[in-house]
Design an enzyme around this catalytic site. Structure first.
Site, mmCIF file in Angstrom:
data_model
loop_
_atom_site.group_PDB
_atom_site.id
_atom_site.type_symbol
_atom_site.label_atom_id
_atom_site.label_comp_id
_atom_site.label_asym_id
_atom_site.label_seq_id
_atom_site.Cartn_x
_atom_site.Cartn_y
_atom_site.Cartn_z
ATOM 1 C CG HIS A 170 -1.865 1.124 1.267
ATOM 2 N ND1 HIS A 170 -3.044 1.102 0.560
ATOM 3 C CD2 HIS A 170 -1.826 2.310 1.894
ATOM 4 C CE1 HIS A 170 -3.687 2.230 0.773
ATOM 5 N NE2 HIS A 170 -2.973 2.976 1.574
ATOM 6 C CB THR A 193 -7.286 9.159 4.168
ATOM 7 O OG1 THR A 193 -6.641 8.120 4.905
ATOM 8 C CG2 THR A 193 -6.272 10.035 3.481
#
Length: 153
Positions: free
Chosen positions: A13, A68
């Protein structure tokens, strides 16, 4: 009319993630065919730029908002729904990648498309990767393995 876009970003990621362009579809049509039908010209560099913007988009959101959490919350809700409703749907989740797509040595956990159901991960989905995508995924695994070695895990 809205079309469904299916796309997978796999691997680590972050910066070594891999966009699986060969498996992206719009309304069930492979992206390369869709672009050709719409007479939209593209080059490999254009696709790489789009992927880079996706990766850097998270950094931009964090710099502007400081977090986020909405995207993370939405993702967690989608995963929980798939498991609780035994949907057996495909989601990119972190799994032990050893033995998949030519990844050997160590125990890297990478995001790969996996089927989720009541028992959790039911299996990794055998998504076709091009030779280049497979090499990029192996490089992503190597990135994780190097980090694990640095951390002593």
């Amino acid at each position: 009319m809205l079309s469904t876009l299916r796309a997978y970003i796999v691997g680590e990621h972050g910066d070594s993630s891999v966009a699986l362009w060969s498996s992206i579809s719009v309304g069930g049509v492979p992206i390369h065919s869709f672009l050709e039908r719409q007479q939209i010209a593209y080059e490999k560099q254009t696709l790489e730029k789009i992927h880079k913007e996706v990766v850097e988009g998270a950094y931009e959101v964090i710099s502007l908002k400081g977090y986020t959490s909405w995207a993370i919350g939405y993702s967690v809700a989608s995963l929980a729904r798939a498991i609780l409703r035994d949907q057996r749907s495909i989601h990119p989740v972190s799994v032990l990648a050893k033995g998949f797509y030519g990844i050997h040595g160590g125990e890297p956990f990478l995001s790969l498309p996996a089927q989720l159901g009541r028992s959790g991960v039911l299996g990794v989905t055998n998504v076709h990767l091009t030779e280049e995508e497979e090499k990029q995924l192996q490089k992503s695994a190597k990135t994780i393995l190097e980090l694990q070695a640095q951390l002593g895990i």
